[in-house]
Design a protein around this motif. Structure first.
Motif, short mmCIF file in Angstrom:
data_model
loop_
_atom_site.label_atom_id
_atom_site.label_comp_id
_atom_site.label_asym_id
_atom_site.label_seq_id
_atom_site.Cartn_x
_atom_site.Cartn_y
_atom_site.Cartn_z
N ASN A 96 1.68 -2.34 -12.32
CA ASN A 96 1.19 -3.71 -12.12
C ASN A 96 1.38 -4.54 -13.37
O ASN A 96 1.36 -4.02 -14.48
CB ASN A 96 -0.29 -3.65 -11.73
N GLY A 97 1.57 -5.83 -13.18
CA GLY A 97 1.58 -6.76 -14.30
C GLY A 97 0.99 -8.08 -13.84
O GLY A 97 1.11 -8.44 -12.66
N VAL A 98 0.33 -8.77 -14.74
CA VAL A 98 -0.31 -10.04 -14.41
C VAL A 98 0.31 -11.16 -15.22
O VAL A 98 0.41 -11.07 -16.44
CB VAL A 98 -1.83 -9.98 -14.70
N ASN A 99 0.74 -12.20 -14.52
CA ASN A 99 1.23 -13.40 -15.20
C ASN A 99 0.03 -14.15 -15.75
O ASN A 99 -0.82 -14.63 -14.98
CB ASN A 99 2.03 -14.26 -14.22
N TYR A 100 -0.09 -14.23 -17.06
CA TYR A 100 -1.29 -14.80 -17.64
C TYR A 100 -1.34 -16.32 -17.50
O TYR A 100 -2.37 -16.94 -17.75
CB TYR A 100 -1.44 -14.39 -19.11
N LEU A 101 -0.23 -16.92 -17.08
CA LEU A 101 -0.22 -18.38 -16.86
C LEU A 101 -0.68 -18.73 -15.45
O LEU A 101 -1.33 -19.76 -15.25
CB LEU A 101 1.18 -18.92 -17.09
N THR A 102 -0.34 -17.87 -14.48
CA THR A 102 -0.62 -18.19 -13.09
C THR A 102 -1.60 -17.23 -12.43
O THR A 102 -2.05 -17.47 -11.32
CB THR A 102 0.68 -18.16 -12.26
N SER A 103 -1.91 -16.11 -13.12
CA SER A 103 -2.75 -15.03 -12.58
C SER A 103 -2.11 -14.31 -11.41
O SER A 103 -2.79 -13.58 -10.69
CB SER A 103 -4.13 -15.57 -12.18
N VAL A 104 -0.82 -14.52 -11.19
CA VAL A 104 -0.12 -13.79 -10.13
C VAL A 104 0.07 -12.34 -10.57
O VAL A 104 0.44 -12.06 -11.70
CB VAL A 104 1.25 -14.45 -9.84
N HIS A 105 -0.19 -11.41 -9.63
CA HIS A 105 0.02 -10.00 -9.86
C HIS A 105 1.40 -9.60 -9.34
O HIS A 105 1.79 -9.97 -8.23
CB HIS A 105 -1.05 -9.17 -9.13
N TYR A 106 2.10 -8.83 -10.12
CA TYR A 106 3.36 -8.22 -9.69
C TYR A 106 3.11 -6.73 -9.50
O TYR A 106 2.42 -6.10 -10.29
CB TYR A 106 4.46 -8.42 -10.74
N TRP A 107 3.73 -6.18 -8.44
CA TRP A 107 3.48 -4.78 -8.10
C TRP A 107 4.79 -4.02 -7.97
O TRP A 107 5.78 -4.54 -7.42
CB TRP A 107 2.74 -4.69 -6.77
N GLY A 108 4.77 -2.77 -8.43
CA GLY A 108 5.86 -1.87 -8.13
C GLY A 108 5.57 -1.15 -6.82
O GLY A 108 4.46 -1.23 -6.29
N LYS A 109 6.58 -0.47 -6.32
CA LYS A 109 6.37 0.35 -5.14
C LYS A 109 5.43 1.48 -5.52
O LYS A 109 5.52 2.04 -6.60
CB LYS A 109 7.68 0.95 -4.64
N GLY A 110 4.56 1.84 -4.64
CA GLY A 110 3.64 2.91 -4.93
C GLY A 110 4.32 4.26 -4.95
O GLY A 110 5.33 4.47 -4.28
N THR A 111 3.75 5.15 -5.72
CA THR A 111 4.25 6.52 -5.76
C THR A 111 3.08 7.47 -5.58
O THR A 111 2.02 7.30 -6.19
CB THR A 111 5.00 6.82 -7.07
N LEU A 112 3.25 8.44 -4.69
CA LEU A 112 2.15 9.34 -4.36
C LEU A 112 2.03 10.45 -5.39
O LEU A 112 3.00 11.13 -5.72
CB LEU A 112 2.38 9.95 -2.97
N VAL A 113 0.83 10.61 -5.89
CA VAL A 113 0.50 11.72 -6.77
C VAL A 113 -0.53 12.58 -6.05
O VAL A 113 -1.58 12.08 -5.64
CB VAL A 113 -0.07 11.23 -8.12
N THR A 114 -0.21 13.85 -5.88
CA THR A 114 -1.10 14.78 -5.19
C THR A 114 -1.52 15.88 -6.15
O THR A 114 -0.66 16.54 -6.74
CB THR A 114 -0.42 15.39 -3.96
N VAL A 115 -2.82 16.04 -6.29
CA VAL A 115 -3.36 17.09 -7.15
C VAL A 115 -4.05 18.11 -6.27
O VAL A 115 -5.04 17.79 -5.59
CB VAL A 115 -4.34 16.52 -8.19
N SER A 116 -3.54 19.32 -6.27
CA SER A 116 -4.12 20.36 -5.42
C SER A 116 -5.17 21.15 -6.20
O SER A 116 -5.08 21.33 -7.41
CB SER A 116 -3.02 21.30 -4.93
#
Length: 117
Positions: A96-116
């Motif tokens: 994630n990243g936040v544009n500090y001028l507009t407060s818009v959030h940018y997102w990457g595609k999610g990646t699944l982490v599984t802890v057994s």
């Protein structure tokens, strides 16, 4: 502006470690802070860790002492080192990243982490 997330393995046993990497394509001059969020199964998305361009970090209480966020400003990349993983860390992780001028959030595609356990 796009974020690409990479993970060194997606399935790990409890107590193990994983490292997430996120790379931004394009300028992130106005994006500050950057960080990681996660969404556990059946739960809402939550902030895990953030880091400013100046290196100020913030962590969720549940990961303090186990996760470390860092960034390489020369490469517009940031990382999440996850140690002592627990089953409750199982989630889809998003950079994630936040544009500090507009407060818009940018997102990457999610990646699944599984802890057994």
């Amino acid at each position: 502006l796009r974020f690409s997330c990479r993970v060194g393995g997606g399935l790990v046993q409890a107590g193990g470690s994983l490292r997430l990497s996120c790379a931004a394509s394009g300028s992130i001059f106005s994006v500050n802070p950057v960080g990681w969020y996660r969404q556990p199964p059946g739960k809402q998305r939550e902030s895990v860790a953030t880091i400013t361009r100046g290196g100020i970090t913030n962590y969720a209480d549940s990961v303090k002492g186990r996760f470390t966020i860092s960034r390489d400003n020369t490469k517009t990349e940031w990382y999440l080192q996850m140690n002592s993983l627990k089953p409750e860390d199982t989630a889809v992780y998003y950079c994630n990243g936040v544009n500090y001028l507009t407060s818009v959030h940018y997102w990457g595609k999610g990646t699944l982490v599984t802890v057994s356990s």
